[in-house]
Motif scaffolding. Structure first.
Motif, PDB file in Angstrom:
ATOM      1  N   THR A  16       0.841  -1.318   0.215  1.00  0.00           N
ATOM      2  CA  THR A  16      -0.165   0.056  -0.106  1.00  0.00           C
ATOM      3  C   THR A  16       0.783   1.298   0.009  1.00  0.00           C
ATOM      4  OG1 THR A  16      -1.907  -0.907   1.170  1.00  0.00           O
ATOM      5  CG2 THR A  16      -1.873   1.366   1.292  1.00  0.00           C
ATOM      6  N   ASP A  57      -1.489   6.421   7.623  1.00  0.00           N
ATOM      7  CA  ASP A  57      -2.589   5.427   7.779  1.00  0.00           C
ATOM      8  C   ASP A  57      -3.090   5.654   9.102  1.00  0.00           C
ATOM      9  OD1 ASP A  57      -4.298   3.365   7.355  1.00  0.00           O
ATOM     10  OD2 ASP A  57      -2.504   1.815   7.240  1.00  0.00           O
ATOM     11  N   THR A  85      -7.825   5.944   5.470  1.00  0.00           N
ATOM     12  CA  THR A  85      -8.238   4.897   6.501  1.00  0.00           C
ATOM     13  C   THR A  85      -9.335   4.012   5.717  1.00  0.00           C
ATOM     14  OG1 THR A  85      -9.937   4.296   8.308  1.00  0.00           O
ATOM     15  CG2 THR A  85     -10.499   6.131   6.796  1.00  0.00           C
ATOM     16  N   SER A  86      -9.219   2.757   6.148  1.00  0.00           N
ATOM     17  CA  SER A  86     -10.131   1.683   5.436  1.00  0.00           C
ATOM     18  C   SER A  86     -11.108   1.620   6.308  1.00  0.00           C
ATOM     19  CB  SER A  86      -9.246   0.365   5.441  1.00  0.00           C
ATOM     20  OG  SER A  86      -9.063  -0.042   6.602  1.00  0.00           O
ATOM     21  N   GLN A  87     -11.140   2.270   7.259  1.00  0.00           N
ATOM     22  CA  GLN A  87     -12.501   2.233   8.505  1.00  0.00           C
ATOM     23  C   GLN A  87     -13.176   3.664   8.364  1.00  0.00           C
ATOM     24  OE1 GLN A  87      -9.834   2.118  11.980  1.00  0.00           O
ATOM     25  NE2 GLN A  87     -10.989   0.386  12.551  1.00  0.00           N
ATOM     26  N   ASP A  88     -13.948   3.796   7.253  1.00  0.00           N
ATOM     27  CA  ASP A  88     -14.761   4.661   6.736  1.00  0.00           C
ATOM     28  C   ASP A  88     -15.998   4.959   7.722  1.00  0.00           C
ATOM     29  OD1 ASP A  88     -15.578   6.860   5.345  1.00  0.00           O
ATOM     30  OD2 ASP A  88     -16.433   5.951   3.511  1.00  0.00           O
ATOM     31  N   ALA A 106     -11.070   8.149   2.739  1.00  0.00           N
ATOM     32  CA  ALA A 106     -11.078   6.750   2.502  1.00  0.00           C
ATOM     33  C   ALA A 106     -10.157   5.869   1.694  1.00  0.00           C
ATOM     34  CB  ALA A 106     -12.646   6.381   2.310  1.00  0.00           C
ATOM     35  N   LYS A 107      -9.464   4.851   1.880  1.00  0.00           N
ATOM     36  CA  LYS A 107      -8.853   4.215   0.891  1.00  0.00           C
ATOM     37  C   LYS A 107      -9.364   3.827  -0.434  1.00  0.00           C
ATOM     38  CE  LYS A 107      -5.014   2.761   4.028  1.00  0.00           C
ATOM     39  NZ  LYS A 107      -3.976   1.715   4.254  1.00  0.00           N
ATOM     40  N   THR A 108     -10.708   3.764  -0.201  1.00  0.00           N
ATOM     41  CA  THR A 108     -11.547   3.451  -1.344  1.00  0.00           C
ATOM     42  C   THR A 108     -11.798   4.453  -2.280  1.00  0.00           C
ATOM     43  OG1 THR A 108     -13.577   3.463  -0.040  1.00  0.00           O
ATOM     44  CG2 THR A 108     -12.483   1.323  -0.329  1.00  0.00           C
ATOM     45  N   ALA A 109     -11.555   5.799  -1.769  1.00  0.00           N
ATOM     46  CA  ALA A 109     -11.732   6.955  -2.464  1.00  0.00           C
ATOM     47  C   ALA A 109     -11.051   7.156  -3.939  1.00  0.00           C
ATOM     48  CB  ALA A 109     -11.382   8.258  -1.691  1.00  0.00           C
ATOM     49  N   PRO A 110     -11.525   7.592  -4.886  1.00  0.00           N
ATOM     50  CA  PRO A 110     -10.847   8.008  -6.198  1.00  0.00           C
ATOM     51  C   PRO A 110      -9.386   8.776  -5.955  1.00  0.00           C
ATOM     52  CG  PRO A 110     -13.116   8.911  -6.333  1.00  0.00           C
ATOM     53  CD  PRO A 110     -12.927   8.777  -4.923  1.00  0.00           C
ATOM     54  N   ASN A 111      -8.546   8.499  -6.790  1.00  0.00           N
ATOM     55  CA  ASN A 111      -7.074   9.088  -6.660  1.00  0.00           C
ATOM     56  C   ASN A 111      -7.232  10.495  -6.827  1.00  0.00           C
ATOM     57  OD1 ASN A 111      -6.165   6.413  -7.030  1.00  0.00           O
ATOM     58  ND2 ASN A 111      -5.687   6.555  -9.242  1.00  0.00           N
TER      59      ASN A 111
END
Length: 220
Positions: A16, A57, A85-88, A106-111
């Motif tokens: 990561t 992180d 975070t991966s804890q959104d 969030a780690k799932t957010a767009p670049n």
């Protein structure tokens, strides 16, 4: 090639971390000046590399990343701190705000959201931004009775703006050309009206009541 914004990446997951480095380095305006995977290495690295922004992180192998954020904020008031975070979750978001983060992503957010957060943190380290802040406040907020308006004096409104900008009480005294004791009185009265016990509580309540607005990162 050095960019105009220097960044340190702190993430305990090696893949990561290197993925973040590659992503951030691809932007011509941003350059990586350091990286590590442990909280125990973060303080010395930031002190030596002197970055504009730290991408941190929330979960590190040897410590809570938000405690690291608090320590970095206390030592480096002008440092931009982007918490990943991966804890959104709402509680994590509010803890990031309370511990001095500049942005929460969030780690799932767009670049583009991460890059926007880095740019925001570089120019407004003391101003918190998060895409999910408004809905989180709505979910957490206390119900304000209809017809119950909160009235702030002009001085209290000014104090609120300065607090939201990240100024300390002594700095507020200087900005308002009043004594330190007078500034403390203004802050105490503001906290009392907002039902707050600290800066983070005051800002969250003011956001919820629409007394100030949340800044969102510019998405290119």
């Amino acid at each position: 090639m050095n960019g105009s914004i220097t960044v340190v990446v702190i993430d305990g997951h090696t893949l990561t971390r290197y993925g973040l480095i590659r992503l951030v380095s691809a932007d011509a305006d941003i350059s990586i000046v350091g990286e590590c995977g442990l909280a125990s290495e973060a303080g010395a690295l930031v002190a030596s590399a002197r970055p504009d922004v730290v991408v941190l992180d929330v979960m590190l192998p040897d410590a809570d990343g938000l405690r690291v954020a608090r320590e970095l904020r206390d030592r480096h008031p002008a440092l931009g701190i982007v918490v990943l975070t991966s804890q959104d979750e709402d509680d994590v978001l509010f803890r990031a705000l309370e511990n001095g983060a500049s942005a929460f992503v969030a780690k799932t957010a767009p670049n583009t959201e991460l890059l926007g957060a880095i740019r925001h943190a570089a120019v407004a380290a003391s101003s918190f931004t998060a895409t999910g802040l408004a809905p989180a406040l709505a979910r957490r907020g206390r119900v304000v009775a209809k017809g119950c308006a909160l009235s702030l004096s002009g001085r209290e409104q000014e104090v609120l703006r300065l607090l939201a900008d990240g100024l300390s009480v002594p700095a507020i005294a200087g900005a308002m050309f009043v004594s330190l004791s007078t500034a403390k009185t203004y802050v105490a009265r503001l906290y009392e009206k907002l039902g707050a016990t600290n800066r983070a509580n005051a800002i969250m309540t003011a956001l919820r009541l629409g007394l100030i607005t949340a800044e969102l990162p510019a998405i290119a």
